[in-house]
Scaffold this motif. Structure first.
Motif, PDB file in Angstrom:
ATOM      1  N   TYR A  14       0.829  -1.201   0.000  1.00 21.57           N
ATOM      2  CA  TYR A  14       0.000   0.000   0.000  1.00 21.57           C
ATOM      3  C   TYR A  14       0.873   1.265   0.000  1.00 21.57           C
ATOM      4  N   ASP A  55      -2.668  -0.447  -7.770  1.00 22.99           N
ATOM      5  CA  ASP A  55      -3.999   0.140  -7.559  1.00 22.99           C
ATOM      6  C   ASP A  55      -4.074   0.851  -6.209  1.00 22.99           C
ATOM      7  N   ALA A  56      -3.469   0.230  -5.195  1.00 20.83           N
ATOM      8  CA  ALA A  56      -3.518   0.826  -3.852  1.00 20.83           C
ATOM      9  C   ALA A  56      -2.765   2.161  -3.826  1.00 20.83           C
ATOM     10  N   GLU A  59      -4.881   4.707  -5.655  1.00 17.96           N
ATOM     11  CA  GLU A  59      -6.027   5.057  -4.818  1.00 17.96           C
ATOM     12  C   GLU A  59      -5.597   6.029  -3.709  1.00 17.96           C
ATOM     13  N   GLN A  62      -4.856   9.468  -5.142  1.00 15.60           N
ATOM     14  CA  GLN A  62      -6.095  10.157  -5.509  1.00 15.60           C
ATOM     15  C   GLN A  62      -6.836  10.636  -4.276  1.00 15.60           C
ATOM     16  N   TRP A  63      -6.864   9.771  -3.271  1.00 18.88           N
ATOM     17  CA  TRP A  63      -7.573  10.153  -2.040  1.00 18.88           C
ATOM     18  C   TRP A  63      -6.918  11.386  -1.400  1.00 18.88           C
ATOM     19  N   MET A 251      -4.614   4.594   3.219  1.00 22.53           N
ATOM     20  CA  MET A 251      -6.036   4.263   3.152  1.00 22.53           C
ATOM     21  C   MET A 251      -6.594   3.818   4.504  1.00 22.53           C
ATOM     22  N   ARG A 254      -7.986   6.837   5.870  1.00 26.03           N
ATOM     23  CA  ARG A 254      -9.349   7.062   5.359  1.00 26.03           C
ATOM     24  C   ARG A 254     -10.321   6.232   6.199  1.00 26.03           C
ATOM     25  N   TRP A 328     -18.330   7.598   2.381  1.00 28.56           N
ATOM     26  CA  TRP A 328     -17.734   6.257   2.467  1.00 28.56           C
ATOM     27  C   TRP A 328     -18.083   5.619   3.814  1.00 28.56           C
TER      28      TRP A 328
END
Ligand code: GLU
Length: 475
Positions: A14, A55-56, A59, A62-63, A251, A254, A328
């Motif tokens: 990640y 992808d992580a 993500e 972007q977050w 993440m 998040r 979310w």
């Protein structure tokens, strides 16, 4: 010259907070200079890399809102280019083929250690020389970079100052393996050159690579970028921040209910400062950021401060922004925001009481969903026989209200107090438990206004039924 920075993660997992801070610094520096920011995925280690990790990382970026102007580039798609550059160095005799086997290299190393010499690759060692001279075209070999033998590499690190490393401490780096694949340090240089990177901002774990890379830039005839190596992030116990200190993945922050603005503000201050200022809007960060204000020493992660910043941003951000990120959490908890008042109004009322969006989602559930039981402790304390009369009177007044405003609801409570000659607490708390299900909420008039008449009436009735049942059981 347009400033161009890059973030170049290896997709082995990640996006962790250390990487995120490096990315943020690179992004901020580019923005502060009116420059561009490139995202490059360094995915040459096929055994340790995965699509999931790519992808992580995307993500996480972007977050955090760290948008890139170019990329993501993938090193695995650029092998032809790296090989072209290896061949160029070979043709110019700035690189050469080495046929020494692993066994021979181990043997030479053991010999050097026995002689108390620094263990290193030595092209002039008689045994290595002999093997290379005897080799035939087509025999398996690696390509080594011909590192300069004398002099030293000097660079002005924007964070750590002037650094000088003698070439005698560097050996001839492998730039292409026997299987034909180019190696990491070489790919980075070709990429940074091709992508026009002017400033390389990265973790200090790469500082030993820098002099080697500078020699390669020079051999390729490429301009050498400016370097800035950021110190480590430590956990609260002074050890390098790792999983055992708790969350390290962006993440996860998040998931724990942090706003990206809060995490960015926290990360920018973790190793960079502008006087004593703690709170920076994104525009302020961009305006004030500079590489030489980044600290040379390691910084320790402090969750309390992050929580404090998060509360600040939940309180002061546009409610629409908080709502966007709250969604979310609502989804996780199965809270349907269409099933009650406008979410931004609820956020304005409840947000300041919360340090995280997880807390916020928990604390607003009663606006959107009916509950089938009151919080046991709150009910035990406040839904008692003495609350029956005040609640009945409040119910009658609430039902009779023609205009459902906070002021009128405030007046209802005041009137109940006057008429029954009771203090505010005697109706305020029972009413709060009745309409919210628990003992804690913002001002109950404002809460009732948002919950709406139908639900408020039904919930007061439910509280009265609860009291009646309790009294019946007591007899
Ligand atoms: N791919 C390296 C890493 O993830 C970064 C290399 C660099 O920034 O030059 O640690």
């Amino acid at each position: 010259m347009t400033v161009k920075t890059r973030f170049a993660p290896s997709p082995t997992g990640y996006l962790h907070v250390g990487g995120a801070r490096t990315a943020l610094y690179s992004w901020l520096f580019a923005k502060s200079q009116g420059g561009e920011f490139v995202l490059r995925i360094e995915d040459t280690d096929l055994e340790r890399n995965s699509q999931e990790a790519v992808d992580a990382i995307l993500e996480g970026m972007q977050w955090l809102g760290l948008e890139w102007n170019e990329g993501p580039y993938f090193q695995t798609q650029r092998f032809d280019r790296y090989n072209e550059m290896v061949d160029k160095l070979l043709a110019e005799d700035k690189a050469y083929k080495c046929y020494a086997s692993k066994e021979l290299l181990d043997e030479v190393r053991a010999e050097q250690e026995a002689n108390k010499e620094m263990p290193r690759y030595d092209a002039d060692h008689p045994k290595i020389k002999a093997v290379n001279e005897a080799a035939k075209e087509g025999d398996p070999c690696v390509i080594r970079f011909r590192n300069p033998k004398s002099g030293s590499v000097v660079f002005d690190d924007q964070i750590r100052g002037r650094i000088e490393i003698s070439n005698s401490q560097m050996d001839d780096l492998i730039i292409r393996r026997t299987d034909g694949s180019p190696t990491y340090n070489f790919c980075v240089v070709v990429d940074d050159w091709d992508m026009g990177i002017t400033h390389v901002i990265r973790g200090e774990d790469h500082i030993n690579n820098t002099p080697r890379q500078i020699n390669i830039y020079e051999a390729l005839g490429a301009p050498v970028p400016t370097f800035a190596h950021c110190a480590m992030i430590l956990g609260d116990d002074g050890a390098k921040l790792s999983k055992r200190h708790g969350a390290v993945s962006v993440m996860q922050y998040r998931d724990m209910g942090y706003l990206p603005v809060a995490l960015n503000n926290y990360l920018v201050r973790l190793g960079w400062s502008h006087g004593d200022q703690e709170i920076f809007s994104q525009q302020e960060m961009i305006n004030l950021f500079s590489l030489n204000a980044i600290s040379k020493s390691a910084s320790a992660f402090n969750t309390d401060k992050l929580l404090w910043l998060n509360n600040h941003y939940i309180k002061t951000s546009e409610p629409e922004y908080v709502a966007e990120h709250l969604q979310w959490h609502l989804d996780q908890k199965g809270i349907n925001k269409n099933n009650g008042p406008v979410i931004t109004e609820v956020i304005k009322l409840v947000g300041e009481r919360c340090n995280t969006l997880v807390e916020l989602a928990d604390q607003i559930a009663y606006f959107y969903h009916d509950f089938d039981a009151f919080d046991a402790d709150a009910a035990k304390k406040h839904l008692r026989g003495v609350a029956k009369e005040p609640l009945e009177l409040a119910l009658a007044k609430v039902e009779a209200l023609s205009e459902w405003t906070t002021e009128n609801l405030h007046q209802v409570i005041a009137d109940v107090c006057t008429e029954l000659e009771i203090g505010m607490g005697k109706i305020g708390m029972p009413l709060r438990v009745a309409v919210t299900g628990g003992g804690q909420s913002p001002s109950v008039d404002a809460v009732m206004q948002l919950i709406g008449k139908e639900r408020v009436v039904a919930r007061i009735k439910m509280a009265l039924a609860f009291i009646a049942e309790r009294e019946a059981n007591a007899q």
